[in-house]
Every structure is written in structure tokens, then in C-alpha cells.
Scaffold this motif. Structure first.
Motif, short mmCIF file in Angstrom:
data_model
loop_
_atom_site.label_atom_id
_atom_site.label_comp_id
_atom_site.label_asym_id
_atom_site.label_seq_id
_atom_site.Cartn_x
_atom_site.Cartn_y
_atom_site.Cartn_z
N GLU A 229 0.86 -1.06 -0.16
CA GLU A 229 0.05 -0.08 -0.05
C GLU A 229 0.93 1.28 -0.06
O GLU A 229 0.36 2.31 0.15
CB GLU A 229 -0.80 -0.09 1.31
CG GLU A 229 -1.89 -1.27 1.10
CD GLU A 229 -2.61 -1.46 2.57
OE1 GLU A 229 -2.35 -0.59 3.41
OE2 GLU A 229 -3.60 -2.16 2.73
N ASN A 230 2.13 1.28 0.03
CA ASN A 230 3.20 2.04 -0.03
C ASN A 230 3.86 2.16 -1.34
O ASN A 230 4.28 1.25 -1.76
CB ASN A 230 4.12 1.96 0.95
CG ASN A 230 5.06 3.25 1.22
OD1 ASN A 230 5.82 3.48 0.37
ND2 ASN A 230 4.75 4.12 2.28
N THR A 231 3.95 3.59 -1.94
CA THR A 231 4.36 3.56 -3.27
C THR A 231 6.02 3.08 -3.31
O THR A 231 6.43 2.41 -4.10
CB THR A 231 4.42 5.16 -3.69
OG1 THR A 231 3.14 5.55 -3.62
CG2 THR A 231 5.16 5.17 -5.02
N PHE A 232 6.72 3.19 -2.12
CA PHE A 232 8.17 3.01 -2.29
C PHE A 232 8.48 1.30 -2.09
O PHE A 232 9.33 1.01 -2.39
CB PHE A 232 8.91 3.60 -1.10
CG PHE A 232 8.85 5.09 -1.43
CD1 PHE A 232 8.69 5.82 -2.64
CD2 PHE A 232 8.81 6.01 -0.25
CE1 PHE A 232 8.79 7.40 -2.86
CE2 PHE A 232 8.93 7.74 -0.36
CZ PHE A 232 8.75 8.06 -1.67
N THR A 233 7.50 0.82 -1.48
CA THR A 233 7.51 -0.57 -1.08
C THR A 233 6.78 -1.55 -1.90
O THR A 233 6.72 -2.71 -1.83
CB THR A 233 7.19 -0.67 0.37
OG1 THR A 233 5.94 -0.40 0.66
CG2 THR A 233 8.40 -0.07 1.22
N ASN A 234 5.96 -0.95 -2.67
CA ASN A 234 4.84 -1.74 -3.52
C ASN A 234 5.60 -2.25 -4.86
O ASN A 234 5.43 -1.87 -5.78
CB ASN A 234 3.58 -0.90 -4.04
CG ASN A 234 2.96 -2.01 -4.75
OD1 ASN A 234 2.70 -2.98 -4.73
ND2 ASN A 234 1.91 -1.12 -5.45
N THR A 235 6.62 -2.94 -4.65
CA THR A 235 7.50 -3.54 -5.50
C THR A 235 7.18 -5.08 -6.22
O THR A 235 6.63 -5.61 -5.50
CB THR A 235 9.20 -3.52 -5.26
OG1 THR A 235 9.17 -4.66 -4.20
CG2 THR A 235 9.46 -2.29 -4.71
N PRO A 236 7.75 -5.48 -7.25
CA PRO A 236 7.29 -6.65 -7.73
C PRO A 236 7.94 -7.71 -6.80
O PRO A 236 7.26 -8.80 -6.55
CB PRO A 236 8.39 -6.59 -9.15
CG PRO A 236 8.15 -5.50 -9.42
CD PRO A 236 8.54 -4.53 -8.25
N ASP A 237 8.93 -7.54 -6.15
CA ASP A 237 9.39 -8.67 -4.99
C ASP A 237 8.39 -8.78 -3.90
O ASP A 237 8.25 -9.72 -3.35
CB ASP A 237 11.01 -8.15 -4.44
CG ASP A 237 11.98 -8.40 -5.35
OD1 ASP A 237 11.58 -8.99 -6.75
OD2 ASP A 237 12.97 -8.29 -5.04
N THR A 238 7.98 -7.51 -3.45
CA THR A 238 6.88 -7.40 -2.39
C THR A 238 5.74 -8.04 -2.87
O THR A 238 5.10 -8.99 -2.03
CB THR A 238 6.45 -6.00 -2.12
OG1 THR A 238 7.81 -5.27 -1.57
CG2 THR A 238 5.45 -5.91 -0.92
N ASN A 239 5.02 -8.02 -4.20
CA ASN A 239 3.97 -8.56 -4.48
C ASN A 239 4.09 -10.21 -4.69
O ASN A 239 3.28 -11.01 -4.34
CB ASN A 239 3.59 -7.95 -5.93
CG ASN A 239 2.70 -6.66 -5.72
OD1 ASN A 239 1.72 -6.85 -5.50
ND2 ASN A 239 3.42 -5.60 -5.60
N ALA A 240 5.42 -10.52 -5.20
CA ALA A 240 5.76 -11.86 -5.18
C ALA A 240 5.63 -12.71 -4.10
O ALA A 240 5.24 -13.78 -4.03
CB ALA A 240 7.27 -12.04 -5.92
N LEU A 241 6.40 -11.99 -2.74
CA LEU A 241 6.30 -12.56 -1.44
C LEU A 241 5.08 -12.76 -1.16
O LEU A 241 4.44 -13.74 -0.66
CB LEU A 241 7.07 -11.84 -0.74
CG LEU A 241 7.18 -12.02 0.78
CD1 LEU A 241 7.66 -13.55 0.81
CD2 LEU A 241 7.78 -11.23 1.63
#
Length: 415
Positions: A229-241
Motif C-alpha cells: 500500500e506504499n508507493t516505495f515498497t509496492n515492488t515486484p518482489d513485495t507482490n511476489a512474496l
């Protein structure tokens, strides 16, 4: 008063769920340099609950009761002027002193404080391993033994690592302050590893009496979801995890029987799989497929996808291909053993035995459990021998029960 459930049953669950949240909020006001004070207040709160609930029963809202006591204990601490003057007044700004007296344990504050604590603890002044160890202990309530199992290290090594990391926090007077984009992105990888290990301990506990600890899985998912939900942490890796966590969590209900014994994948009742979580896993996996980078989380999420979302007869070939990439990306004994299981599904048990033996993980219970499984249709006596070694090596009571049950079945068959 609340239900008739014993406080001895409820408190350990609440401790696991709320202790880290409570400590995080307190640390936001005391500062990480005085983390022991925050931990002491949180510990005293649970001690008081143990004593009070044993006599007066469990309150109607036990969680609210805990936070009210923690809040009052914090106020009492600040009222002790002599201690305050001598130990921490100079280290805390005036507005922080006032906040310490008036802060609230709101839901938003708890969530924000936990994430702020994770990023504060994952400070590059400590090694990556030390950062994760400290985060698992402070934020997740892990014991030294649990951290040692997560890192496949000795408990004494973890103790020393934790001591050095805590000393660094005190000496450098770390504060929980807002971080810039570069700092957040620089620390995100370590934060994701911490949440990954938190989920894994819940998904397959090596140290607790139960195989699955749903509270840990839920907490890991909750915190990872906040990152999306945060622009800086909404990365592909975060979504994959997050996709991986959703896929794995979808099978939790089917992984154990009423006695807490593990049920192997092939024997699971697929009607118990949570289709909603599988759908969410698909959603976050699609979100993860942006850019050209493929992380271990992408590969593991892909493996979990094939396990839960496909009836394709060739799915084990796809799973094996992903494991081949995963072993090269980030080798671990667990990955190597899981790859060998997939290899057996594709190439047969005899060829898989050769692969397994080459790993030489003779001190690993899962290694002997896998060889026992592979030898079951080839040589019962060898299979029995490996299961016996697996039973001796495992530290998990539930895993020991499952292995013993299979061992007794083979012994009966071998008579």
C-alpha cells in the motif's frame, strides 16, 4: 468476563500476537536506544495479566485490557522523576517526553509503529544477518532457538549476533524517524527476508509443539500487505512474496488432521483449500510480473502456484524447472530437498535417490524423511532405517508424530 478458556491457554497466543506490537509502539516513544525499557514494560504487562487473570478471570476484551495496562505502566514510568532524570531525559526531546505521557495504542499507531520498527532495526550499520535476527526477536517474538533454526545456525552464534546488534543500537542512539525513499528502498530487501522467515516459521514450525502457527502466517501477510500500500515498497518482489504467502496459506486447513499430524500433499483434501486465497495469490503474482527481475520470491510463488492452481499432468515438470532456477538463485538445504522431491515426481524414485544422496545432508531430519519416502517402494528395510534417523533428528513434536506413524506402518508392512 470472557469465555471459560483458561488464561494459561490464551496468554501465550496473545503474547505472540501483541507483544511485538506493544514493544514497537513503546519504542517509538522511548527510542531504540532504550529498547530494554519498552520490552520490560511489555513483559510486565503480560506478567500482571497472568497474575490478575488467574484470580479474577479473563476480561471481556483481553487485548484492550493489555494495552490499557501497558499505557498506565508507561505513565507510571514517566512519573518516577528520579529514574527519568538520571537515565533518559537528556536522550529524549521535550516533545517526545510529552508524547510518552499521552500516546495511545490505536490500531493505526500499532501498524505504523511496527513497520517503522522493522525499517529502523533493518539498519545497514549492522550486518544483514544481524538486522534480520534482531527484527525477528524484537518484532516477531522469536526465541534464540527459533532464530537459529531459521538461519540453520547454532544458538550460541545467534546469541552473540543479537548482543552485538543490540549494542550497536544503543551506541548509535538509533531513533525511529521517517525515512527517505532511498533509505526505504535500500532496506526493503532485508525487511522482506524478515517477513519471509516469519511466515516460514508459521507455515512449518520446527520448534513449537504444533506444526502450523496460523497467527504467525497471518501477521506476516498483514505486514506484507501494508507494504503493497506504499508507493516505495509496492515492488515486484513485495507482490511476489505476498503471492507466495497467499498460495501457501490457502492449504493450511488441509495440511494437518484433527490431531495436529501433518498430511502429505498427495493426501490432502483439496476441497479444504481456500479458493479466495488462491485467487489473491494469482492477483499478486500478476502484479509481481512487472520489469525483468526474477527474485527467489517469484520462483517460490511460481512453485506454489503450480501446487495449488493447476491440475495439469505436466505441472511437476514446471515445478522442477522452477526449483532448478531457485537452487541457482539462492541455494539452501530445504530448497535442494524440495527440488529432489519434484525430481522424483518427474524422473522416478530410483534416480531421485541418487540426487538425494549426493546432497549428503546426513544431520537433517528432512533428508532422511525424504530418503525414507523414496525407498518405500524399493527397499523397505532401508526406508525404515531412514525414517528412524529422521525421528531421532527432528525437534518438532508434530513432525515426530507424523514420521513415527509412517515408520510404524512400514514396520507392520515389513513383517
Amino acid at each position: 468476563m470472557a469465555s471459560t478458556k483458561s488464561h494459561r491457554e490464551l496468554l501465550p497466543h496473545l503474547f505472540r500476537q501483541e507483544y511485538a506490537k506493544m514493544t514497537s509502539v513503546l519504542c517509538r516513544h522511548f527510542g531504540l536506544k532504550h529498547i530494554e525499557i519498552a520490552e520490560d514494560i511489555a513483559s510486565d504487562t503480560f506478567l500482571k495479566a497472568s497474575e490478575h487473570w488467574a484470580i479474577n478471570g479473563i476480561p471481556d476484551n483481553p487485548t484492550a485490557w493489555l494495552y490499557t495496562v501497558a499505557k498506565n505502566k508507561t505513565k507510571d514510568y514517566f512519573r518516577h522523576i528520579s529514574v527519568f532524570e538520571s537515565q533518559i531525559k537528556e536522550a529524549i526531546k521535550p516533545n517526545e517526553i510529552e508524547g510518552g505521557q499521552n500516546f495511545e495504542f490505536s490500531t493505526e499507531n500499532i501498524s505504523d509503529s511496527q513497520l517503522a520498527m522493522i525499517f529502523a532495526v533493518c539498519n545497514p550499520s549492522n550486518s544483514t544477518e544481524a538486522q534480520i535476527c534482531l527484527a525477528l526477536q524484537i518484532l516477531c517474538g522469536f526465541s534464540v532457538e527459533e532464530i537459529a533454526n531459521a538461519f540453520l545456525a547454532k544458538a550460541e552464534t545467534i546469541k552473540k549476533r543479537l548482543h552485538r546488534a543490540r549494542t550497536n543500537l544503543r551506541d548509535d542512539n538509533f531513533q525511529i524517524n521517517p525515512l527517505g525513499e532511498m533509505e526505504i528502498r535500500g532496506r526493503l530487501d532485508t525487511v522482506l527476508k524478515t517477513l519471509y522467515l516469519l511466515f516460514n516459521e508459521g507455515y512449518f514450525s520446527k520448534t513449537a509443539n504444533q506444526l502450523i502457527r496460523k497467527d504467525l502466517c497471518s501477521e506476516a501477510i498483514r505486514l506484507t500487505l501494508v507494504l503493497t500500500e506504499n508507493t516505495f515498497t509496492n515492488t515486484p518482489d513485495t507482490n511476489a512474496l505476498l503471492a507466495l504467502m497467499c498460495f501457501q496459506s490457502s492449504r493450511l486447513q488441509a495440511r494437518t488432521n484433527d490431531s495436529g499430524e501433518a498430511i502429505l500433499f498427495d493426501q490432502q483434501d483439496k476441497s479444504l483449500w481456500d479458493k479466495t486465497l488462491i485467487g489473491k495469490g494469482n492477483y499478486y503474482l500478476v502484479n509481481a510480473c512487472h520489469g525483468n527481475e526474477v527474485s527467489k520470491y517469484h520462483l517460490e510463488a511460481g512453485i506454489a502456484y503450480w501446487h495449488t492452481s493447476s491440475t495439469d499432468e505436466n505441472k511437476w515438470k514446471h515445478i522442477l524447472e522452477l526449483y532448478n532456477q531457485l537452487v541457482l538463485t539462492e541455494y539452501s538445504p530445504v530448497t535442494a530437498l524440495n527440488r529432489t522431491f519434484a525430481y522424483a515426481k518427474v524422473h522416478g524414485h530410483e534416480k531421485a535417490i541418487i540426487e538425494a544422496v549426493n546432497l549428503q545432508l546426513t544431520d537433517n531430519s528432512a533428508y532422511h524423511g525424504l530418503l525414507g519416502y523414496l525407498y518405500t517402494t524399493i527397499d523397505l528395510e532401508v526406508a525404515i532405517s531412514h525414517y528412524q534417523q529422521a525421528v531421532q533428528l527432528t525437534k518438532s513434536r508434530s513432525e515426530k508424530q507424523t514420521l513415527t506413524k509412517e515408520l510404524n506402518r512400514l514396520k507392520e508392512k515389513n513383517r
